[in-house]
Write a protein that holds these residues in place. Structure first.
Motif, short mmCIF file in Angstrom:
data_model
loop_
_atom_site.label_atom_id
_atom_site.label_comp_id
_atom_site.label_asym_id
_atom_site.label_seq_id
_atom_site.Cartn_x
_atom_site.Cartn_y
_atom_site.Cartn_z
N SER A 231 2.49 8.39 12.73
CA SER A 231 2.21 8.47 11.36
C SER A 231 2.49 7.26 10.72
O SER A 231 3.55 6.95 10.71
N LEU A 232 1.53 6.88 9.66
CA LEU A 232 1.89 6.01 8.62
C LEU A 232 2.20 6.29 7.29
O LEU A 232 2.70 5.90 6.46
N GLY A 233 1.45 7.68 6.93
CA GLY A 233 1.42 8.16 5.78
C GLY A 233 0.35 9.05 5.40
O GLY A 233 -0.59 9.43 6.26
N GLU A 234 0.09 9.79 4.36
CA GLU A 234 -0.82 10.54 3.96
C GLU A 234 -1.12 10.62 2.38
O GLU A 234 -0.41 10.34 1.58
N LYS B 240 -7.54 6.07 9.60
CA LYS B 240 -7.49 6.90 8.42
C LYS B 240 -8.47 8.10 8.79
O LYS B 240 -9.64 8.07 8.96
N SER C 215 2.06 -1.71 2.66
CA SER C 215 1.68 -1.83 1.18
C SER C 215 2.49 -2.62 0.29
O SER C 215 3.64 -2.81 0.62
N ASP D 100 5.66 -0.65 -0.81
CA ASP D 100 6.42 -0.66 0.07
C ASP D 100 7.27 -2.02 0.30
O ASP D 100 8.60 -1.96 0.51
N GLU E 38 -0.05 1.11 -4.01
CA GLU E 38 -0.36 1.44 -2.79
C GLU E 38 -1.76 1.04 -2.06
O GLU E 38 -1.75 1.23 -0.64
#
Length: 494
Positions: free
Chosen positions: A28-31, A50, A106, A109, A148
């Motif tokens: 998982s990289l994010g949501e 994605k 991103s 980050d 982002e």
């Protein structure tokens, strides 16, 4: 649906089967509100996936538009690279997937790793200006510019996430449909009018976000209201920073009518304001060109270096173009009088665009030294067996390119009208570029207008060089000869 997808991936040993093959080592990289993003290994390459996790037809159309429309446009490394579109079914639920290149992270980050100074701020600003100019000219308004949605890869910025972009309906089959009362974008970075339901998409929205992103880039916050903090309060108060402050002020005006109306207007206004603030310092201009040579090929320092590598040529053009040369600083000389360079661009496969001429470059010759007025760039171009354009089945060295895709004979475009798909169109209403591949000159010597290679008294040496075979010795001889005559300003300073 998010928990269903997460559970499926976990129960399948972090793998998923797609049309391109099995993706393993999913992580998982994010949501976001509508999706989950994972990284994984496909055919030995790390990619990002994605997933759309909303069961909504309108959001599905947006998701497909993001992939298929972006893959239709002309783009470079500054726009996200999509690999494939796929779907996977889990317990009768369909999860659409966009497979894309995996980036370092991103801007949000990774910003803490960036040292903010004038050079980096201007590099970020140019990325935004050039990338937005590209998508706007191709019928796309992003509408969701924020940290982002800017990725970083090998220290280069990349624009991503076109999920709520607006697409010109005449150019794209997929469009992002929105509810009349739906707010699109991020409050901190989006234009005020985007909070009004039913507001029409406008490039001014992206221009507002451009301004807020640049302000945030320096101060880690966006600006609302009056009394904006200026870049010059924390960075060196140079002419470029002063001009950029002025440009950003206009970008973030609350009323769209008070902003720039296009990216082209921003570019032109910046140049005009900067030119007014500073007359060209010849040594500054020569140093910019010298730095472009050294940063492209360090081995060209104090020695003649032959370049045949396509990547080095590409980087050389990129490095030259990225420099803030004052208007009319760059020229080329063929030995018969110098010509101002109005456009320099790398096209493909060792082919460059120099003003209106497409040149097939066989070799490039570079030389730099501490005496920057003696620095030399020579493009060695093909003069025989040049590939011609094909216009309606006929070969031609000259062409007019309409809207970046239709090739027509220049004499037809000169009439003021052309016919495309049996429709007669007015040339002035279209984008029209003239190109010429016919070339009888082998060596194009590039320099600033203060470089020795551009001094009129040295034309005879460059003219004589046109009849030579370029090698290390003949170019050394050319450099020795052109040193004999310096520009009056350089001679006076020395």
């Amino acid at each position: 649906m998010k928990s269903l997808l997460r559970g499926f991936i976990k129960s399948n040993n972090k793998t998923i089967k797609l049309t391109l093959g099995e993706v393993s080592s999913l992580k998982s990289l994010g949501e976001g509100g509508n999706g989950l993003v994972y990284s994984g290994i496909l055919n030995g390459q790390e990619l990002a996936l994605k997933f759309l996790v909303e069961d909504s037809n309108k959001k599905l159309v947006r998701f497909k538009a993001e992939y298929f429309n972006i893959n239709l446009i002309n783009r470079n490394e500054s726009i996200v690279s999509y690999v494939d579109y796929d779907e996977v079914t889990i317990s009768d639920k369909v999860f659409p997937i966009i497979i894309m290149k995996k980036y370092d992270g991103s801007l949000k980050d990774l910003k803490g790793c960036i040292s903010i100074d004038e050079s980096e701020l201007l590099r970020f600003y140019k990325f935004l200006v050039n990338t937005l100019n590209s998508i706007h000219s191709q019928g796309i308004i992003h509408r969701d510019l924020k940290p982002e949605n800017i990725l970083i890869n090998n220290n280069e910025y990349v624009l991503t996430d076109f999920g709520i972009a607006s697409y010109n309906e005449e150019l794209f089959s997929y469009k992002a449909e929105t509810e009349s009362n739906e707010r699109l974008g991020n409050y901190n970075f989006s234009a005020p009018e985007q909070s009004i339901g039913g507001s029409s998409p406008s490039v001014c929205m992206d221009i507002y976000s451009l301004g807020q992103l640049c302000h945030w880039f320096v101060f880690n916050e966006t600006h609302k209201g009056t009394s904006r903090k200026y870049f010059s309060s924390v960075l060196e108060n140079t002419n470029r920073i002063q001009v950029l402050d002025s440009v950003i002020n206009k970008c973030i005006a609350n009323d769209p009518k008070d902003r720039y109306q296009s990216i082209e207007e921003i570019i032109e206004d910046f140049k005009l304001k900067f030119d007014k603030k500073k007359e060209a310092d010849p040594f500054d201009e020569m140093y910019l060109l010298s730095d472009a040579i050294r940063s492209s090929e360090p081995e060209a320092y104090k020695r003649v270096k032959c370049i045949e590598d396509e990547n080095v040529l590409k980087n050389l053009i990129k490095n030259i173009v990225s420099k803030d040369f004052i208007r009319n600083s760059l020229w080329f000389n063929l030995g018969f009088g110098a010509c101002n360079i109005t456009r320099l661009e790398y096209l493909e496969k060792n082919k460059i665009l120099l003003n209106e001429s497409e040149l097939f470059i066989e070799k490039s010759w570079l030389y730099s030294s501490d005496d920057i007025y003696n620095d030399v760039i020579i493009f060695q171009a093909k003069t025989n067996d040049i590939e011609e354009y094909i216009i309606d089945g006929k070969k031609s060295f000259r062409v007019s390119i309409i809207n970046d895709e239709h090739l027509v004979a220049p004499e037809v475009a000169e009439s003021g009208y052309i016919k495309i798909n049996n429709e007669v169109l007015k040339v002035s209403d279209l984008k029209c570029e003239y190109r010429d591949r016919y070339n009888t000159d082998r060596y194009f010597v590039i320099g600033t207008r203060w470089s020795c290679s551009l001094v009129r008294e040295n034309d005879k040496y460059i003219q004589r060089f046109q009849g030579c075979e370029a090698n290390e010795e003949t170019i050394k001889e050319l450099i020795i000869n052109i040193r004999k005559n310096k520009h009056d300003y350089v001679d006076m300073c020395l």
